[in-house]
Design an enzyme around this catalytic site. Sequence first.
Site, PDB file in Angstrom:
ATOM      1  N   TYR A 178     -60.892 -12.452 -39.111  1.00 30.19           N
ATOM      2  CA  TYR A 178     -61.911 -12.895 -39.846  1.00 30.19           C
ATOM      3  C   TYR A 178     -62.524 -14.307 -39.599  1.00 30.19           C
ATOM      4  O   TYR A 178     -61.751 -14.970 -38.985  1.00 30.19           O
ATOM      5  CB  TYR A 178     -61.780 -12.171 -41.422  1.00 30.19           C
ATOM      6  CG  TYR A 178     -61.645 -10.947 -41.576  1.00 30.19           C
ATOM      7  CD1 TYR A 178     -62.504 -10.025 -41.221  1.00 30.19           C
ATOM      8  CD2 TYR A 178     -60.377 -10.578 -42.489  1.00 30.19           C
ATOM      9  CE1 TYR A 178     -62.235  -8.617 -41.314  1.00 30.19           C
ATOM     10  CE2 TYR A 178     -60.282  -8.999 -42.377  1.00 30.19           C
ATOM     11  CZ  TYR A 178     -61.061  -8.343 -42.152  1.00 30.19           C
ATOM     12  OH  TYR A 178     -61.042  -6.907 -42.187  1.00 30.19           O
ATOM     13  N   GLN A 213     -58.411 -12.066 -53.492  1.00 25.81           N
ATOM     14  CA  GLN A 213     -58.207 -12.222 -51.888  1.00 25.81           C
ATOM     15  C   GLN A 213     -59.955 -12.649 -51.447  1.00 25.81           C
ATOM     16  O   GLN A 213     -60.712 -11.734 -51.290  1.00 25.81           O
ATOM     17  CB  GLN A 213     -57.668 -11.080 -50.929  1.00 25.81           C
ATOM     18  CG  GLN A 213     -57.444 -11.584 -49.571  1.00 25.81           C
ATOM     19  CD  GLN A 213     -56.869 -10.577 -48.814  1.00 25.81           C
ATOM     20  OE1 GLN A 213     -57.593  -9.589 -48.434  1.00 25.81           O
ATOM     21  NE2 GLN A 213     -55.575 -10.199 -48.470  1.00 25.81           N
TER      22      GLN A 213
END
Length: 349
Positions: A119, A48
């Site tokens: 994010y 990820q």
Amino acid sequence: MITEFTTIDYELGRGAVNQLRIDHDSFKTGFRRLANAVHKYGTKIFVQLHHAGRESNSLLTGGKQLVAPSPVVCAAIGEEPRELATEEVKEIIDKFIAAAYRCKIAGIDGVELHGAHGYLINQFLSPNTNLRTDEYGGSFENRIRFLAEIIKGIKKQCGQDFPVTVRLSVDEFEEGGTDVPLSCEISRYLEKMGVDGLHASAGNYNTMETVIESPLFEEGWRVYLAEELKKEVSIPVITVGNIRDPQFVETILAEGKADFVAIGRGHIADPDWVRKVAEGRENEIRMCISCLHCAYSKGHIECSINVRAGRELEFLEMQTIDEKRRVVIVGGGLGEWKLQKYLGLKGMM
């Protein structure tokens, strides 16, 4: 398997002290070892890829000012970020692409782009945090350009057959942020681009209770978000969030609400979760109680109901004792009930 978030920019993109990193060629060796260990058992693994943007903090950046699409403060962090110059945006895109290529060279099977939880990718997608006036801000096409160029670059560098999935906060639960209608539009766009799957999550640091839930949330309360995406796309959709019970997992899949069910904390509580299900030993699973101890543990990972978590090499074998004992839990309240239920303890109230 999907790793935890892995930074592509150690200087300005970190989100945690002990975060994995893939921002330099020197880390390929470690990821090669990881891939080999996983492949030995016939399992696939994705890494990820992550950049925290405004959800980092100055302690992690060594005092350097945080960066973001626009100078919009994240209330949970309380530090004003500076707006990335257009050339800096392009440099970060290149860092994502380079990180994905390192993963491929290391034998990793695919990558997931972390576009959820507020994010950096999420910050570009959200009208609430992207106030730019250049090619990466304004219209929907401009706001998604950052993510689109990352995907195009990875597919060009790693090959069209190298899988790329995207994790989205389908709803940030914050006024002006991403919501279900916008995420459905994003999902349709990503499918046309050739993205191989979507991971339906929720929230950001200002709505952290929806990112990693307490026991107050119902099991699988987020499943409807994946279900909404599945109405829009034909690529696989992953659901996640407070999912514990194997039968509940089967119901999600049988009803077509998602194609994959992701379980994180449940595997910290009981690393043998999948093995026990496969062997028909569901009643032996040590269920996660969503107490959040793992999320806020200091140093290595800890779990309130799995003493071996983060200390597996210290406790190589855990043997049962022959002596039978009565167990009394005093003053546990809801915690006592959950322990009684999930651990099968028979004590006195």
